[in-house]
Design a protein around this motif. Sequence first.
Motif, PDB file in Angstrom:
ATOM      1  N   ARG A   1       0.858  -1.194   0.000  1.00  0.00           N
ATOM      2  CA  ARG A   1       0.000   0.000   0.000  1.00  0.00           C
ATOM      3  C   ARG A   1       0.887   1.234   0.000  1.00  0.00           C
ATOM      4  NH1 ARG A   1      -2.378   3.263   4.214  1.00  0.00           N
ATOM      5  NH2 ARG A   1      -4.534   3.868   3.755  1.00  0.00           N
ATOM      6  N   VAL A   2       0.571   2.226  -0.856  1.00  0.00           N
ATOM      7  CA  VAL A   2       1.330   3.479  -0.888  1.00  0.00           C
ATOM      8  C   VAL A   2       0.381   4.651  -0.698  1.00  0.00           C
ATOM      9  CG1 VAL A   2       3.095   2.504  -2.420  1.00  0.00           C
ATOM     10  CG2 VAL A   2       1.185   3.765  -3.407  1.00  0.00           C
ATOM     11  N   TRP A   3       0.894   5.722  -0.064  1.00  0.00           N
ATOM     12  CA  TRP A   3       0.091   6.915   0.162  1.00  0.00           C
ATOM     13  C   TRP A   3       1.012   8.093   0.415  1.00  0.00           C
ATOM     14  CZ3 TRP A   3       1.327   3.367   3.745  1.00  0.00           C
ATOM     15  CH2 TRP A   3       1.788   3.812   4.988  1.00  0.00           C
ATOM     16  N   ASP A   4       0.423   9.276   0.471  1.00  0.00           N
ATOM     17  CA  ASP A   4       1.165  10.504   0.729  1.00  0.00           C
ATOM     18  C   ASP A   4       0.504  11.197   1.913  1.00  0.00           C
ATOM     19  OD1 ASP A   4       2.379  12.971   0.773  1.00  0.00           O
ATOM     20  OD2 ASP A   4       2.247  13.309  -1.390  1.00  0.00           O
ATOM     21  N   ASP A   5       1.244  11.349   3.012  1.00  0.00           N
ATOM     22  CA  ASP A   5       0.669  11.993   4.203  1.00  0.00           C
ATOM     23  C   ASP A   5       0.212  13.414   3.939  1.00  0.00           C
ATOM     24  OD1 ASP A   5       0.802   9.858   5.914  1.00  0.00           O
ATOM     25  OD2 ASP A   5       2.765  10.388   6.739  1.00  0.00           O
ATOM     26  N   ALA A   6       0.790  14.071   2.926  1.00  0.00           N
ATOM     27  CA  ALA A   6       0.429  15.456   2.628  1.00  0.00           C
ATOM     28  C   ALA A   6      -0.781  15.555   1.702  1.00  0.00           C
ATOM     29  CB  ALA A   6       1.613  16.177   1.994  1.00  0.00           C
TER      30      ALA A   6
ATOM     31  N   PRO B   1      -4.403  15.924   0.536  1.00  0.00           N
ATOM     32  CA  PRO B   1      -5.606  16.406   1.216  1.00  0.00           C
ATOM     33  C   PRO B   1      -6.738  15.384   1.239  1.00  0.00           C
ATOM     34  CG  PRO B   1      -5.363  17.453  -0.927  1.00  0.00           C
ATOM     35  CD  PRO B   1      -4.095  16.712  -0.671  1.00  0.00           C
ATOM     36  N   ASP B   2      -6.655  14.366   0.383  1.00  0.00           N
ATOM     37  CA  ASP B   2      -7.671  13.309   0.368  1.00  0.00           C
ATOM     38  C   ASP B   2      -7.176  12.139   1.208  1.00  0.00           C
ATOM     39  OD1 ASP B   2      -9.500  11.336  -0.100  1.00  0.00           O
ATOM     40  OD2 ASP B   2      -9.354  11.387  -2.283  1.00  0.00           O
ATOM     41  N   PRO B   3      -7.708  11.953   2.416  1.00  0.00           N
ATOM     42  CA  PRO B   3      -7.200  10.889   3.289  1.00  0.00           C
ATOM     43  C   PRO B   3      -7.545   9.486   2.789  1.00  0.00           C
ATOM     44  CG  PRO B   3      -9.148  11.901   4.245  1.00  0.00           C
ATOM     45  CD  PRO B   3      -8.797  12.722   3.044  1.00  0.00           C
ATOM     46  N   ASP B   4      -8.497   9.387   1.861  1.00  0.00           N
ATOM     47  CA  ASP B   4      -8.904   8.072   1.354  1.00  0.00           C
ATOM     48  C   ASP B   4      -8.138   7.656   0.102  1.00  0.00           C
ATOM     49  OD1 ASP B   4     -10.860   7.737   3.343  1.00  0.00           O
ATOM     50  OD2 ASP B   4     -12.290   8.944   2.190  1.00  0.00           O
TER      51      ASP B   4
ATOM     52  N   LEU C   1       1.052   3.280  -9.754  1.00  0.00           N
ATOM     53  CA  LEU C   1       0.148   3.661 -10.845  1.00  0.00           C
ATOM     54  C   LEU C   1      -1.263   3.903 -10.321  1.00  0.00           C
ATOM     55  CD1 LEU C   1       1.388   1.190 -13.598  1.00  0.00           C
ATOM     56  CD2 LEU C   1       1.427   3.688 -13.768  1.00  0.00           C
ATOM     57  N   ASP C   2      -1.705   3.046  -9.424  1.00  0.00           N
ATOM     58  CA  ASP C   2      -3.022   3.215  -8.803  1.00  0.00           C
ATOM     59  C   ASP C   2      -3.093   4.576  -8.103  1.00  0.00           C
ATOM     60  OD1 ASP C   2      -5.391   3.033  -7.346  1.00  0.00           O
ATOM     61  OD2 ASP C   2      -4.753   1.332  -6.134  1.00  0.00           O
ATOM     62  N   TRP C   3      -2.092   4.904  -7.288  1.00  0.00           N
ATOM     63  CA  TRP C   3      -2.099   6.177  -6.566  1.00  0.00           C
ATOM     64  C   TRP C   3      -2.081   7.358  -7.540  1.00  0.00           C
ATOM     65  CZ3 TRP C   3       1.193  10.376  -6.080  1.00  0.00           C
ATOM     66  CH2 TRP C   3       0.871  11.269  -5.045  1.00  0.00           C
ATOM     67  N   ARG C   4      -1.262   7.272  -8.568  1.00  0.00           N
ATOM     68  CA  ARG C   4      -1.157   8.382  -9.525  1.00  0.00           C
ATOM     69  C   ARG C   4      -2.455   8.614 -10.291  1.00  0.00           C
ATOM     70  NH1 ARG C   4       4.712   6.138 -11.440  1.00  0.00           N
ATOM     71  NH2 ARG C   4       5.924   6.981  -9.685  1.00  0.00           N
ATOM     72  N   HIS C   5      -3.243   7.559 -10.461  1.00  0.00           N
ATOM     73  CA  HIS C   5      -4.509   7.702 -11.179  1.00  0.00           C
ATOM     74  C   HIS C   5      -5.693   7.916 -10.238  1.00  0.00           C
ATOM     75  CE1 HIS C   5      -2.280   5.638 -14.599  1.00  0.00           C
ATOM     76  NE2 HIS C   5      -2.694   6.784 -15.103  1.00  0.00           N
TER      77      HIS C   5
ATOM     78  N   ARG D   1      -7.974   4.739  -6.656  1.00  0.00           N
ATOM     79  CA  ARG D   1      -9.277   4.053  -6.636  1.00  0.00           C
ATOM     80  C   ARG D   1      -9.210   2.745  -7.402  1.00  0.00           C
ATOM     81  NH1 ARG D   1      -9.534   7.577  -3.454  1.00  0.00           N
ATOM     82  NH2 ARG D   1     -11.224   9.076  -3.054  1.00  0.00           N
ATOM     83  N   ARG D   2      -8.023   2.158  -7.499  1.00  0.00           N
ATOM     84  CA  ARG D   2      -7.772   0.883  -8.158  1.00  0.00           C
ATOM     85  C   ARG D   2      -7.864   0.944  -9.668  1.00  0.00           C
ATOM     86  NH1 ARG D   2      -6.437   1.928  -4.104  1.00  0.00           N
ATOM     87  NH2 ARG D   2      -8.387   2.147  -3.007  1.00  0.00           N
ATOM     88  N   VAL D   3      -7.783   2.133 -10.244  1.00  0.00           N
ATOM     89  CA  VAL D   3      -7.623   2.269 -11.693  1.00  0.00           C
ATOM     90  C   VAL D   3      -6.128   2.392 -11.965  1.00  0.00           C
ATOM     91  CG1 VAL D   3      -8.090   3.652 -13.737  1.00  0.00           C
ATOM     92  CG2 VAL D   3      -9.895   3.270 -12.050  1.00  0.00           C
ATOM     93  N   VAL D   4      -5.562   1.331 -12.486  1.00  0.00           N
ATOM     94  CA  VAL D   4      -4.122   1.255 -12.709  1.00  0.00           C
ATOM     95  C   VAL D   4      -3.771   1.730 -14.114  1.00  0.00           C
ATOM     96  CG1 VAL D   4      -2.115  -0.291 -12.630  1.00  0.00           C
ATOM     97  CG2 VAL D   4      -4.059  -0.703 -11.108  1.00  0.00           C
ATOM     98  N   TYR D   5      -4.551   1.291 -15.079  1.00  0.00           N
ATOM     99  CA  TYR D   5      -4.427   1.724 -16.473  1.00  0.00           C
ATOM    100  C   TYR D   5      -5.817   2.128 -16.957  1.00  0.00           C
ATOM    101  CZ  TYR D   5       0.318  -0.151 -16.866  1.00  0.00           C
ATOM    102  OH  TYR D   5       1.666  -0.378 -16.706  1.00  0.00           O
ATOM    103  N   PRO D   6      -6.089   3.420 -17.053  1.00  0.00           N
ATOM    104  CA  PRO D   6      -7.413   3.862 -17.507  1.00  0.00           C
ATOM    105  C   PRO D   6      -7.718   3.335 -18.920  1.00  0.00           C
ATOM    106  CG  PRO D   6      -6.186   5.691 -16.545  1.00  0.00           C
ATOM    107  CD  PRO D   6      -5.215   4.563 -16.691  1.00  0.00           C
TER     108      PRO D   6
END
Length: 350
Positions: free
Chosen positions: A32-37, A39-42, A97-101, A104-109
């Motif tokens: 799991r990857v995320w960014d503490d900064a 603004p969307d906690p989800d 890729l999921d985080w960059r998109h 929401r589990r969209v890895v390749y749109p």
Amino acid sequence: MKASYTPYTLHFKVPSGTSRGILTDKETYLVRVWDDADPDPDRFGVGECALFRGLGADDRPEYESVLQQVCREIDRYDTLDLAAWSSIRFGVETALLDWRHGGRRVVYPSDFADGQRGITINGLIWMGDKRTMAARIEEKLAAGFSCIKLKIGAIDFDDECDLLAFIRRRYPREVIELRVDANGAFAPDRALEYLKRLSDYDLHSIEQPIRAGQWEAMARLCETSPLPIALDEELIGVNGAAEKRALLETVAPQYVVLKPSLVGGFTGTQEWIDAARVAGAGWWITSALESNVGLNAIAQFTATLPVEMPQGLGTGALYTNNIPSPLEQVGEQLLYNPAREWDFSGLSWR
């Protein structure tokens, strides 16, 4: 960026047979990857580091410590050399890729990820006794599959031929495409004899007739075989672009079977596609017993490619405790239903 992971054990609904034995459980890792900064906690990205014990080139005692290190250094992921750690690369690529998109589990749109179209898949028949395999074949045919793939090499060869003949008596090649996968079960000195017999059943191809690592013997088979040969396990652990080209130039297979978690993630898979095009070999994409997290990523990647044949993405329904997801299988179509939710509750991240 921050990252964490968790081990996860998948349990087969029914023990599944291959030429390597019976499988009842499958170890894997989710990252799991995320960014503490943010603004969307989800918003977070999830991937699967789909270790394959006994098959993956990265099945080593230090696997989990390497995964821990990658999680600690996720901010400098692009500088890490993960060529030898295929499934870790696959999982982290997916999560980022999921985080960059949007996380929401969209890895390749694509229109697949939007729920607008499906991917045609083959119906996989696992090894078993003759009666069990015949019943499974009937189920796949009744479900409307136009491509059936049989795992062979574990029961009596005459019985396996009887199963192929059973299908061919009812359905010609124009109606049902037949593939077989030997998982390296044939001895090199007898393989051509087996291939000649199998060619009587109008097969599309055979995957990995002999054990991987015998390039010269495989090259002779590819040159003389009456049926097209697809390399599968042969690709595992072949990492550099030059080595990939050398393998395809030496062996000259008709097809390669690409399993992203085993051949270097999406980066490595694209390298194989590029090399196959230069060598004049066909290819298709196959999952390798991943959970729905990995299967979703592979399906979304596949949906962006110019595929022209059924893909090997039908393993999502194997487990009693798969991660709940929007993936659905309807007949020979794998679909993504955006109205359904992912559920990662109950996981304990490290």
